[in-house]
Design a protein around this motif. Structure first.
Motif, PDB file in Angstrom:
ATOM      1  N   PHE A   8      35.623  44.747  34.232  1.00 11.34           N
ATOM      2  CA  PHE A   8      35.180  43.932  33.096  1.00 11.34           C
ATOM      3  C   PHE A   8      33.683  44.132  32.855  1.00 11.34           C
ATOM      4  CE2 PHE A   8      38.468  41.751  35.532  1.00 11.34           C
ATOM      5  CZ  PHE A   8      39.436  41.483  34.579  1.00 11.34           C
ATOM      6  N   ALA A  10      30.545  41.925  31.000  1.00 15.50           N
ATOM      7  CA  ALA A  10      30.134  40.660  30.391  1.00 15.50           C
ATOM      8  C   ALA A  10      28.752  40.853  29.776  1.00 15.50           C
ATOM      9  CB  ALA A  10      30.103  39.543  31.419  1.00 15.50           C
ATOM     10  N   VAL A  41      33.080  38.880  27.108  1.00 17.55           N
ATOM     11  CA  VAL A  41      33.723  39.632  28.187  1.00 17.55           C
ATOM     12  C   VAL A  41      34.770  40.562  27.597  1.00 17.55           C
ATOM     13  CG1 VAL A  41      35.055  39.479  30.327  1.00 17.55           C
ATOM     14  CG2 VAL A  41      33.324  37.738  29.801  1.00 17.55           C
ATOM     15  N   ILE A 132      32.990  32.846  34.215  1.00 23.52           N
ATOM     16  CA  ILE A 132      33.372  34.240  33.947  1.00 23.52           C
ATOM     17  C   ILE A 132      34.077  34.845  35.152  1.00 23.52           C
ATOM     18  CG2 ILE A 132      32.496  36.564  33.506  1.00 23.52           C
ATOM     19  CD1 ILE A 132      30.159  35.187  31.978  1.00 23.52           C
ATOM     20  N   CYS A 136      37.914  36.242  35.279  1.00 20.09           N
ATOM     21  CA  CYS A 136      38.221  37.641  35.589  1.00 20.09           C
ATOM     22  C   CYS A 136      39.026  37.766  36.874  1.00 20.09           C
ATOM     23  CB  CYS A 136      36.927  38.453  35.679  1.00 20.09           C
ATOM     24  SG  CYS A 136      36.055  38.614  34.091  1.00 20.09           S
ATOM     25  N   VAL A 150      33.034  42.596  37.867  1.00 19.93           N
ATOM     26  CA  VAL A 150      32.444  42.382  36.550  1.00 19.93           C
ATOM     27  C   VAL A 150      31.043  42.996  36.531  1.00 19.93           C
ATOM     28  CG1 VAL A 150      31.856  40.708  34.758  1.00 19.93           C
ATOM     29  CG2 VAL A 150      33.622  40.154  36.465  1.00 19.93           C
TER      30      VAL A 150
END
Length: 288
Positions: A8, A10, A41, A132, A136, A150
């Motif tokens: 991911f 962000a 995200v 976040i 995730c 992330v």
């Protein structure tokens, strides 16, 4: 050791400023009443599409020759179009909105002794990180993904030290692993965090940061009645389809975070409360 592979990205941007020495409207001249910090995200496999998404949006609002979105410079019609377009994209949004009146003049002496000159900014970052990383982690677990880390990409802003932010990021990871996280009921999911996955760029160099600006500025305009005119919540409301749900299927205190808490003690106007009510906040004090 090589950097961990990530799943991911962000993108994080802000509106307002973190100043606390003097805060309007308490002081006639001072820092902004509000600061909003937002995150967009996106899955790694879609990150290469973000430039095209922003280019398509600029064409829709008649700015084909300018592929950089500056939300504050758009007309009201362009702003609602941009937010409606963002609401259709495959991404997830988070925002923390801090009303700073209760923080006026406050100093975190413990953080200052540790050398942190931006503890308030880092604290808002932490609130985002907690949500976040939880989102995730849950997503990666639910879908059985091998990669789950992330990468955090910050929009550069004058006065911020991103090396301090990265160091704070690693401190949170250490504290969450050892059960020593302070001050909050939540803690970041260290399983998806690495201080090596923290970057920063000027707003115009990353399309994802321009989308994060849309989110931060939309919510800023929903709560601000000093700099941007009367509170206008319609832009932040238009983003609703992309705001993430928490484990209890709520956006309140998950993808839309109001500070300070509890919400019924926040000294804000009815117009400023409107956007938070829309996302599930109840300003009535419970009768316990």
């Amino acid at each position: 050791m090589s950097d961990p592979d990530f799943e991911f990205v962000a993108y994080i941007d802000e509106a307002g400023d973190p100043g606390l020495k003097r805060v309007r409207p308490i002081d006639p001249v001072g820092s902004t009443e509000w600061m909003t910090l937002s995150a967009v995200v996106v899955r790694r496999q879609r990150d290469s599409d973000v430039v095209r998404w922003v280019s398509d949006i600029t064409r829709k609002i008649g700015s084909a020759n300018n592929h950089v979105i500056h939300f504050k410079d758009l007309t009201a019609e362009q702003k609602i179009t941009v937010c409606e377009e963002v609401s259709l994209l495959p991404l997830r949004l988070f925002v923390v909105a801090s009303n700073k009146k209760n923080m006026r003049g406050y100093r975190n002496e413990r953080a200052e002794k540790a050398g942190s000159r931006q503890w308030f900014y880092n604290w808002l970052v932490r609130l985002l990180l907690e949500r976040i990383t939880d989102y995730c982690f849950r997503y990666a677990t639910r879908h059985g993904l091998k990669r789950r880390h992330v990468k955090f990409v910050f929009s550069q802003s004058g006065g911020h030290s991103y090396s301090q932010t990265a160091a704070y990021h690693e401190l949170l990871k250490f504290q969450s692993r050892t059960g020593r996280v302070l001050l909050d009921k939540r803690s970041p999911r260290w399983e998806v965090m690495s201080f090596k996955l923290v970057e920063h760029f000027p707003h115009y160099q990353r399309a994802g940061l321009q989308l994060a600006d849309v989110v931060a500025s939309s919510f800023y305009q929903a709560v601000d009645n000093l700099d941007t005119g009367p509170c206008e919540p319609k832009y932040a409301m238009a983003l609703e389809p992309r705001l993430a749900f928490g484990p209890r299927e709520e956006r309140r205190d998950y993808s839309v975070i109001l500070q300070p808490t509890p919400c019924w003690e926040v000294n804000i106007t009815e117009d400023q409360k409107k956007i938070f009510r829309h996302y599930g906040y109840d300003f009535q004090k419970p009768r316990w």
